[in-house]
Design a protein around this motif. Structure first.
Motif, PDB file in Angstrom:
ATOM      1  N   UNK A  25      59.377 -38.066 -55.975  1.00  0.00           N
ATOM      2  CA  UNK A  25      60.036 -39.339 -55.672  1.00  0.00           C
ATOM      3  C   UNK A  25      61.324 -39.485 -56.481  1.00  0.00           C
ATOM      4  N   UNK A  26      62.361 -40.078 -55.864  1.00  0.00           N
ATOM      5  CA  UNK A  26      63.589 -40.317 -56.622  1.00  0.00           C
ATOM      6  C   UNK A  26      63.470 -41.587 -57.454  1.00  0.00           C
ATOM      7  N   UNK A  27      62.444 -41.648 -58.275  1.00  0.00           N
ATOM      8  CA  UNK A  27      62.206 -42.860 -59.076  1.00  0.00           C
ATOM      9  C   UNK A  27      62.098 -42.447 -60.546  1.00  0.00           C
ATOM     10  N   UNK A  28      62.186 -43.439 -61.447  1.00  0.00           N
ATOM     11  CA  UNK A  28      62.181 -43.094 -62.871  1.00  0.00           C
ATOM     12  C   UNK A  28      60.766 -42.885 -63.437  1.00  0.00           C
ATOM     13  N   UNK A  29      60.713 -42.482 -64.702  1.00  0.00           N
ATOM     14  CA  UNK A  29      59.448 -42.119 -65.340  1.00  0.00           C
ATOM     15  C   UNK A  29      58.486 -43.303 -65.420  1.00  0.00           C
ATOM     16  N   UNK A  30      59.032 -44.509 -65.643  1.00  0.00           N
ATOM     17  CA  UNK A  30      58.159 -45.687 -65.724  1.00  0.00           C
ATOM     18  C   UNK A  30      57.494 -45.957 -64.380  1.00  0.00           C
ATOM     19  N   UNK A  31      58.269 -45.815 -63.315  1.00  0.00           N
ATOM     20  CA  UNK A  31      57.734 -46.008 -61.957  1.00  0.00           C
ATOM     21  C   UNK A  31      56.574 -45.049 -61.714  1.00  0.00           C
ATOM     22  N   UNK A  32      56.795 -43.789 -62.023  1.00  0.00           N
ATOM     23  CA  UNK A  32      55.786 -42.762 -61.760  1.00  0.00           C
ATOM     24  C   UNK A  32      54.533 -42.978 -62.618  1.00  0.00           C
ATOM     25  N   UNK A  33      54.781 -43.373 -63.856  1.00  0.00           N
ATOM     26  CA  UNK A  33      53.672 -43.636 -64.767  1.00  0.00           C
ATOM     27  C   UNK A  33      52.842 -44.823 -64.266  1.00  0.00           C
ATOM     28  N   UNK A  34      53.518 -45.893 -63.858  1.00  0.00           N
ATOM     29  CA  UNK A  34      52.820 -47.078 -63.367  1.00  0.00           C
ATOM     30  C   UNK A  34      52.029 -46.765 -62.099  1.00  0.00           C
ATOM     31  N   UNK A  35      52.603 -45.940 -61.235  1.00  0.00           N
ATOM     32  CA  UNK A  35      51.913 -45.551 -60.000  1.00  0.00           C
ATOM     33  C   UNK A  35      50.618 -44.808 -60.333  1.00  0.00           C
ATOM     34  N   UNK A  36      50.689 -43.886 -61.263  1.00  0.00           N
ATOM     35  CA  UNK A  36      49.500 -43.110 -61.648  1.00  0.00           C
ATOM     36  C   UNK A  36      48.431 -44.016 -62.267  1.00  0.00           C
ATOM     37  N   UNK A  37      48.865 -44.940 -63.106  1.00  0.00           N
ATOM     38  CA  UNK A  37      47.904 -45.857 -63.730  1.00  0.00           C
ATOM     39  C   UNK A  37      47.201 -46.700 -62.662  1.00  0.00           C
ATOM     40  N   UNK A  38      47.976 -47.220 -61.703  1.00  0.00           N
ATOM     41  CA  UNK A  38      47.379 -48.039 -60.640  1.00  0.00           C
ATOM     42  C   UNK A  38      46.349 -47.224 -59.857  1.00  0.00           C
ATOM     43  N   UNK A  39      46.660 -45.971 -59.580  1.00  0.00           N
ATOM     44  CA  UNK A  39      45.721 -45.108 -58.853  1.00  0.00           C
ATOM     45  C   UNK A  39      44.450 -44.899 -59.681  1.00  0.00           C
ATOM     46  N   UNK A  40      44.609 -44.642 -60.964  1.00  0.00           N
ATOM     47  CA  UNK A  40      43.414 -44.481 -61.818  1.00  0.00           C
ATOM     48  C   UNK A  40      42.543 -45.741 -61.781  1.00  0.00           C
ATOM     49  N   UNK A  41      43.168 -46.905 -61.933  1.00  0.00           N
ATOM     50  CA  UNK A  41      42.394 -48.149 -62.017  1.00  0.00           C
ATOM     51  C   UNK A  41      41.559 -48.380 -60.750  1.00  0.00           C
ATOM     52  N   UNK A  42      42.162 -48.160 -59.589  1.00  0.00           N
ATOM     53  CA  UNK A  42      41.419 -48.395 -58.335  1.00  0.00           C
ATOM     54  C   UNK A  42      40.341 -47.323 -58.151  1.00  0.00           C
ATOM     55  N   UNK A  43      40.690 -46.076 -58.428  1.00  0.00           N
ATOM     56  CA  UNK A  43      39.696 -45.003 -58.282  1.00  0.00           C
ATOM     57  C   UNK A  43      38.487 -45.245 -59.203  1.00  0.00           C
ATOM     58  N   UNK A  44      38.755 -45.607 -60.426  1.00  0.00           N
ATOM     59  CA  UNK A  44      37.665 -45.804 -61.398  1.00  0.00           C
ATOM     60  C   UNK A  44      36.794 -46.999 -60.993  1.00  0.00           C
ATOM     61  N   UNK A  45      37.428 -48.055 -60.482  1.00  0.00           N
ATOM     62  CA  UNK A  45      36.667 -49.204 -59.978  1.00  0.00           C
ATOM     63  C   UNK A  45      35.688 -48.770 -58.889  1.00  0.00           C
ATOM     64  N   UNK A  46      36.192 -47.964 -57.961  1.00  0.00           N
ATOM     65  CA  UNK A  46      35.346 -47.482 -56.861  1.00  0.00           C
ATOM     66  C   UNK A  46      34.236 -46.587 -57.419  1.00  0.00           C
ATOM     67  N   UNK A  47      34.624 -45.701 -58.333  1.00  0.00           N
ATOM     68  CA  UNK A  47      33.646 -44.762 -58.908  1.00  0.00           C
ATOM     69  C   UNK A  47      32.527 -45.503 -59.641  1.00  0.00           C
ATOM     70  N   UNK A  48      32.873 -46.602 -60.310  1.00  0.00           N
ATOM     71  CA  UNK A  48      31.865 -47.309 -61.107  1.00  0.00           C
ATOM     72  C   UNK A  48      31.015 -48.280 -60.291  1.00  0.00           C
TER      73      UNK A  48
END
Lengths: 99, 135
Positions: free
Chosen positions: B27-50
């Motif tokens: 993506x042509x986006x900055x490091x904060x954008x990419x980091x935030x995207x990954x965190x959001x994915x972790x949070x939803x995945x972990x919610x589903x997993x738990x």
């Protein structure tokens, strides 16, 4: 995530490297539990951490509460801009001691 | 579109983060954008997993679609119907003694993504989130 522990008198420094996520955070919780049962302060070197999810924040909150209740300090240093943004969004920047 | 079907188990988190990192990297986006995207994915995945499959194993299908100026990630599971968006946001102005542990993950998702939506359809929980970049 790797944790390298070094001792300076009674104080302990934990140098962290990798991701502080749901899977790795319990490792930091265990390390903090051990260190904070001793008598000294703790310093967390975040230079090697570029990612902190809510699981990591919960462990930092645990460490902050545990150190305060036992009269010690927990400090963070070398926090990256990406991680600082997470602290700011969640209000953790005002609760943690960040150098 | 890029899709990953994975067992809803926190032990699979690294695979999930690698999946989204592959999309984030280009993506042509900055490091904060990419980091935030990954965190959001972790949070939803972990919610589903738990919470999605209290009595056993189940899968989650994660798909990521990239448009010229945004990325949308969808999570689909056939577990217990649950809308994570009904959770009350934590009060981020509270002091350390008053601060509680729960509700932080979904709050971070709401803060880090531009839009989030949940629906229950044909026996599936479907959670969608997207984020735009500028420039």
């Amino acid at each position: 995530m790797d944790i390298i522990k070094s001792q300076n008198g009674a104080d302990t420094a934990l140098s962290l490297k990798g991701r502080l996520d749901t899977v790795t955070s319990p490792k930091l919780q265990d390390a903090l539990t051990e260190v904070l049962s001793g008598s000294g302060d703790v310093e967390l070197d975040f230079a090697g951490i570029d990612y902190v999810s809510s699981a990591g924040l919960r462990v930092l909150l645990f460490g902050q509460k545990k150190s305060q209740s036992s009269g010690k300090s927990m400090k963070l240093k070398n926090v990256s801009p990406e991680v600082m943004e997470v602290f700011e969004i969640t209000g953790f920047s005002g609760m943690l001691t960040i150098e | 579109m890029h899709e990953l079907k994975v067992s809803a188990n926190v032990e699979r988190l690294e695979e999930v983060l690698d999946f989204i990192a592959a999309d984030a990297e280009i993506l042509p986006a900055d490091a904060k954008f990419k980091n935030n995207l990954k965190i959001a994915v972790e949070e939803i995945f972990v919610n589903i997993a738990l919470y999605a499959y209290p009595s056993g194993e189940g899968d989650v299908v994660i798909s990521a679609s990239t448009a010229p100026d945004n990325i949308t990630v969808e999570f689909r599971d056939s577990g217990t119907p649950y809308n994570p968006l009904i959770k009350t946001d934590p009060d981020t102005t509270l002091s350390i003694d008053e601060r509680e542990i729960g509700g932080l993950g979904i709050f971070m998702v709401k803060q880090m993504m531009d839009s989030v939506a949940y629906r229950y359809e044909d026996g599936f929980n479907i959670f969608t989130m997207s984020k735009h970049w500028s420039g």
